[in-house]
Design an enzyme around this catalytic site. Structure first.
Site, PDB file in Angstrom:
ATOM      1  N   TYR A  97      -2.305  -0.878  10.317  1.00  0.00           N
ATOM      2  CA  TYR A  97      -2.244  -1.095   8.868  1.00  0.00           C
ATOM      3  C   TYR A  97      -0.938  -0.556   8.298  1.00  0.00           C
ATOM      4  O   TYR A  97      -0.217  -1.264   7.579  1.00  0.00           O
ATOM      5  CB  TYR A  97      -3.437  -0.417   8.191  1.00  0.00           C
ATOM      6  CG  TYR A  97      -3.515  -0.657   6.700  1.00  0.00           C
ATOM      7  CD1 TYR A  97      -4.091  -1.820   6.200  1.00  0.00           C
ATOM      8  CD2 TYR A  97      -3.014   0.270   5.803  1.00  0.00           C
ATOM      9  CE1 TYR A  97      -4.166  -2.056   4.835  1.00  0.00           C
ATOM     10  CE2 TYR A  97      -3.078   0.058   4.435  1.00  0.00           C
ATOM     11  CZ  TYR A  97      -3.661  -1.106   3.958  1.00  0.00           C
ATOM     12  OH  TYR A  97      -3.716  -1.336   2.594  1.00  0.00           O
ATOM     13  N   SER A 119       0.835  -1.203   0.000  1.00  0.00           N
ATOM     14  CA  SER A 119       0.000   0.000   0.000  1.00  0.00           C
ATOM     15  C   SER A 119       0.870   1.253   0.000  1.00  0.00           C
ATOM     16  O   SER A 119       2.015   1.220   0.489  1.00  0.00           O
ATOM     17  CB  SER A 119      -0.891   0.010   1.251  1.00  0.00           C
ATOM     18  OG  SER A 119      -1.528   1.259   1.430  1.00  0.00           O
TER      19      SER A 119
END
Length: 261
Positions: free
Chosen positions: A165, A151
């Site tokens: 995350y 990401s």
């Protein structure tokens, strides 16, 4: 001078077997379809077997080859069993694509140990043991490809409750580089694809909120979010002979977002 056929063959995946972990998700299903379109036999691996079987049918109806297997990525012995099953049925395991991931949004000062462990177990620990299980097959067979979906938040913080995350994806980026370094001698290429927000069910609520979506798109030079097909195209490249000399890289599919930070 190479012939046109040589260049066309750079993107052929005929005879290759690709396992897509998390293959029933929005990103995973697009990657499954893309790899199959270029000739790979695709193993759709995930928890939701009804969705996996439906995707297999779609791929077969489009002229591709695919089958499904149940995978719980946090079950490490089970993951090893899945890889053995793939080899027993398809004789090789050439490509692993890891699309498994989760997220829990909570302010850092309120984050619980339980949620932290869950996100890290799925996003980072399971990613490594998926890679390891695949490598135990790919090393004796002479090499292969491994691709992880990471990401932009592996590189950039965000003023929201993304501590677990971001930490897990940052760890994944360095894991990719380390595995690429260790396994290069075995002919295993390990790379990552790092998208910005991608139009899937996982982030549907965010993208339908104008207060979130409009500022997000305003920060992306190309003026849109990522689509699953954008990531499928990159996965095809990283799985194909065209990327033979690419390993240990994180490719940011972000419309120029990280170029502005």
């Amino acid at each position: 001078m190479a012939s046109p056929e040589v260049y066309r063959n750079f993107y052929r995946l005929d005879g290759k077997v690709a396992v897509v972990a998390g293959g029933t998700g929005g990103i995973g299903s697009a990657i499954c379809e893309g790899l199959a379109a270029f000739g790979a036999e695709v193993v759709v691996a995930g928890r939701a077997m009804d969705r996996a079987r439906a995707l297999v049918s779609q791929i077969k109806n489009a002229g591709g080859r695919a089958w499904s297997v149940q995978l719980e990525a946090t079950d490490i012995p089970g993951t090893r069993g899945v890889m053995r099953q793939v080899v027993e049925r398809s004789s090789s395991l050439d490509i692993l694509v890891n699309c498994v991931g989760t997220h829990k949004e909570t302010a850092a000062e309120e984050y619980t140990e339980e949620d932290w462990n869950r996100v890290l177990d799925i996003n980072l620990k399971a990613a490594f043991f998926l890679s390891q299980a695949a490598a135990k097959v790919q090393i004796p067979q002479g090499g292969g490809r491994q691709i992880h979906i990471t990401s932009v938040r592996s590189l950039l913080g965000i003023p929201r409750g993304y501590i677990a995350y971001c930490s897990s994806k940052g760890g994944m980026n360095l894991m990719i580089k380390q595995l690429a370094t260790e396994w290069a001698k075995y002919g295993i290429n390990v790379n990552g694809i790092a998208p910005t927000f991608t139009r899937t069910e996982l982030v549907k609520e965010y993208l339908e909120d104008p207060d979130f979506y409009n500022p997000l798109v305003a920060r992306i030079p190309l003026g849109r979010v990522c689509e699953p097909e954008d990531l499928a195209a990159l996965a095809i490249y990283l799985a194909a002979p065209a990327s033979d000399f690419i390993t240990g890289q994180i490719i940011f599919a972000d419309g120029g977002l990280t170029a502005t930070q």
